[in-house]
Design a protein around this motif. Sequence first.
Motif, PDB file in Angstrom:
ATOM      1  N   ALA A  35      11.845  13.605  -4.135  1.00 35.60           N
ATOM      2  CA  ALA A  35      11.187  12.432  -3.550  1.00 35.60           C
ATOM      3  C   ALA A  35      11.787  11.144  -4.112  1.00 35.60           C
ATOM      4  N   LEU A  36      12.057  11.112  -5.398  1.00 42.19           N
ATOM      5  CA  LEU A  36      12.664   9.932  -6.010  1.00 42.19           C
ATOM      6  C   LEU A  36      14.035   9.653  -5.405  1.00 42.19           C
ATOM      7  N   GLY A  37      14.792  10.692  -5.156  1.00 42.75           N
ATOM      8  CA  GLY A  37      16.114  10.541  -4.576  1.00 42.75           C
ATOM      9  C   GLY A  37      16.095  10.019  -3.150  1.00 42.75           C
ATOM     10  N   GLU A  38      14.954  10.127  -2.490  1.00 40.03           N
ATOM     11  CA  GLU A  38      14.831   9.668  -1.109  1.00 40.03           C
ATOM     12  C   GLU A  38      14.340   8.227  -0.982  1.00 40.03           C
ATOM     13  N   LEU A  39      13.929   7.613  -2.094  1.00 37.88           N
ATOM     14  CA  LEU A  39      13.416   6.242  -2.027  1.00 37.88           C
ATOM     15  C   LEU A  39      14.546   5.249  -1.797  1.00 37.88           C
ATOM     16  N   ASP A  40      14.251   4.211  -1.026  1.00 38.68           N
ATOM     17  CA  ASP A  40      15.260   3.177  -0.793  1.00 38.68           C
ATOM     18  C   ASP A  40      15.197   2.122  -1.905  1.00 38.68           C
ATOM     19  N   GLY A  41      16.163   1.219  -1.894  1.00 40.38           N
ATOM     20  CA  GLY A  41      16.268   0.195  -2.931  1.00 40.38           C
ATOM     21  C   GLY A  41      15.030  -0.666  -3.060  1.00 40.38           C
ATOM     22  N   ILE A  47       8.812  -0.202  -7.867  1.00 39.15           N
ATOM     23  CA  ILE A  47       8.262   0.599  -8.973  1.00 39.15           C
ATOM     24  C   ILE A  47       9.013   0.351 -10.285  1.00 39.15           C
ATOM     25  N   GLY A  48      10.002  -0.539 -10.242  1.00 45.44           N
ATOM     26  CA  GLY A  48      10.704  -0.913 -11.473  1.00 45.44           C
ATOM     27  C   GLY A  48      11.749   0.087 -11.941  1.00 45.44           C
ATOM     28  N   VAL A  49      12.377   0.783 -11.004  1.00 44.17           N
ATOM     29  CA  VAL A  49      13.403   1.763 -11.350  1.00 44.17           C
ATOM     30  C   VAL A  49      14.711   1.327 -10.695  1.00 44.17           C
ATOM     31  N   SER A  50      15.770   1.297 -11.470  1.00 45.43           N
ATOM     32  CA  SER A  50      17.062   0.918 -10.903  1.00 45.43           C
ATOM     33  C   SER A  50      17.612   2.078 -10.072  1.00 45.43           C
ATOM     34  N   PRO A  51      18.447   1.760  -9.079  1.00 48.01           N
ATOM     35  CA  PRO A  51      19.068   2.835  -8.288  1.00 48.01           C
ATOM     36  C   PRO A  51      19.872   3.809  -9.156  1.00 48.01           C
TER      37      PRO A  51
END
Length: 65
Positions: A35-41, A47-51
């Motif tokens: 699911a994390l890998g499917e999130l867009d920029g 959510i405060g996570v860099s690509p």
Amino acid sequence: MGSVRKATAAGGWGWLEAALATLATWRERSRQRRALGELDGFLLRDIGVSPADARREAGKSFWER
């Protein structure tokens, strides 16, 4: 391994419960990473996570913490 021997020696099914809990943890970890890998920029920034961090985490195997 010591906990497995202890549960077996005690005649219980604790080792099976531990194995099933581990499998459930691995399955959930795999689902979350997918699911994390499917999130867009935009969502990653939200959510405060860099690509780069998201790619690194999503690329881990299910057994890695």
